[in-house]
Write a protein that holds these residues in place. Sequence first.
Motif, PDB file in Angstrom:
ATOM      1  N   GLU A 141     -13.801  -3.267   2.249  1.00 58.82           N
ATOM      2  CA  GLU A 141     -12.604  -3.678   1.506  1.00 58.82           C
ATOM      3  C   GLU A 141     -11.557  -2.574   1.565  1.00 58.82           C
ATOM      4  O   GLU A 141     -11.877  -1.398   1.382  1.00 58.82           O
ATOM      5  N   LEU A 142     -10.312  -2.966   1.811  1.00 58.98           N
ATOM      6  CA  LEU A 142      -9.214  -2.008   1.871  1.00 58.98           C
ATOM      7  C   LEU A 142      -8.409  -2.022   0.576  1.00 58.98           C
ATOM      8  O   LEU A 142      -8.250  -3.065  -0.052  1.00 58.98           O
ATOM      9  N   ARG A 143      -7.885  -0.862   0.205  1.00 57.59           N
ATOM     10  CA  ARG A 143      -6.953  -0.773  -0.924  1.00 57.59           C
ATOM     11  C   ARG A 143      -5.913   0.287  -0.589  1.00 57.59           C
ATOM     12  O   ARG A 143      -6.176   1.234   0.167  1.00 57.59           O
ATOM     13  N   LEU A 144      -4.724   0.088  -1.158  1.00 63.52           N
ATOM     14  CA  LEU A 144      -3.626   1.006  -0.928  1.00 63.52           C
ATOM     15  C   LEU A 144      -3.494   1.941  -2.121  1.00 63.52           C
ATOM     16  O   LEU A 144      -3.471   1.489  -3.268  1.00 63.52           O
ATOM     17  N   GLU A 145      -3.430   3.234  -1.867  1.00 64.06           N
ATOM     18  CA  GLU A 145      -3.204   4.250  -2.909  1.00 64.06           C
ATOM     19  C   GLU A 145      -1.868   4.929  -2.641  1.00 64.06           C
ATOM     20  O   GLU A 145      -1.577   5.300  -1.494  1.00 64.06           O
ATOM     21  N   ILE A 146      -1.071   5.091  -3.695  1.00 61.11           N
ATOM     22  CA  ILE A 146       0.234   5.745  -3.573  1.00 61.11           C
ATOM     23  C   ILE A 146       0.317   6.826  -4.639  1.00 61.11           C
ATOM     24  O   ILE A 146       0.060   6.561  -5.824  1.00 61.11           O
ATOM     25  N   ASP A 147       0.643   8.043  -4.233  1.00 61.71           N
ATOM     26  CA  ASP A 147       0.761   9.141  -5.189  1.00 61.71           C
ATOM     27  C   ASP A 147       1.824   8.838  -6.234  1.00 61.71           C
ATOM     28  O   ASP A 147       2.824   8.166  -5.937  1.00 61.71           O
ATOM     29  N   ALA A 148       1.619   9.359  -7.442  1.00 63.78           N
ATOM     30  CA  ALA A 148       2.613   9.227  -8.502  1.00 63.78           C
ATOM     31  C   ALA A 148       3.941   9.791  -8.016  1.00 63.78           C
ATOM     32  O   ALA A 148       3.998  10.878  -7.425  1.00 63.78           O
ATOM     33  N   GLY A 149       5.005   9.042  -8.242  1.00 61.13           N
ATOM     34  CA  GLY A 149       6.332   9.468  -7.819  1.00 61.13           C
ATOM     35  C   GLY A 149       6.675   9.113  -6.389  1.00 61.13           C
ATOM     36  O   GLY A 149       7.828   9.243  -5.971  1.00 61.13           O
TER      37      GLY A 149
END
Length: 197
Positions: A141-149
């Motif tokens: 399963e894939l998920r997208l993570e984006i740093d705060a800001g």
Amino acid sequence: MAIIHRAQLTPSKPEILRGLLASRGWLEDGDLTVLGAYRFDDPAGQVGIECHLVRTGETVFHLPLTYRSAPIEDGRDDTDAVEVVTTMEHSVLGTRFVYDALDDEVALDAFWRALCDEQQQAELDVYDGDRLVERRGQSVELRLEIDAGAQAPRLGQLEGDGASFTIAQSIGGLDGVVRLVADWGEGSGVVAAYDGD
């Protein structure tokens, strides 16, 4: 939606993965465990994009492959030529030309769209002939993570603003402000990352 056919494959996908690892000097003592795979759709419906996670020794490798019905046409000079990893006989689709997806623009575009949060991994529909027999979840399963800001990049950035992204060949060590993370039964790791430049 990725269409999967109940079919006989020669060579099998584990055989292809083993051969690819061996050709790169990555196969340790013949030991290979297939951990799972995920797929992306090609919007044109012509190219199969399947990304495998395999363990050999202590290393988990990320091996994205593409499957095509015909060879990729060579570029204008020798530096643009793309080599076939192998050919595979598919009992439903016929001869398939297998490529390292890191050399295939269709797959690179899919990874970029995923990092832009514009494309999800494909759902799997399994067909027996013309009949849909199963809707299968993916083993990775894939998920997208984006740093705060930070924000996901825009599709046009890659060409217009000199943005860059990296696709992992092995799991561990890859990072960026936007990350595509793969989760499988016993672990997880970053498979692609955008560095924000």
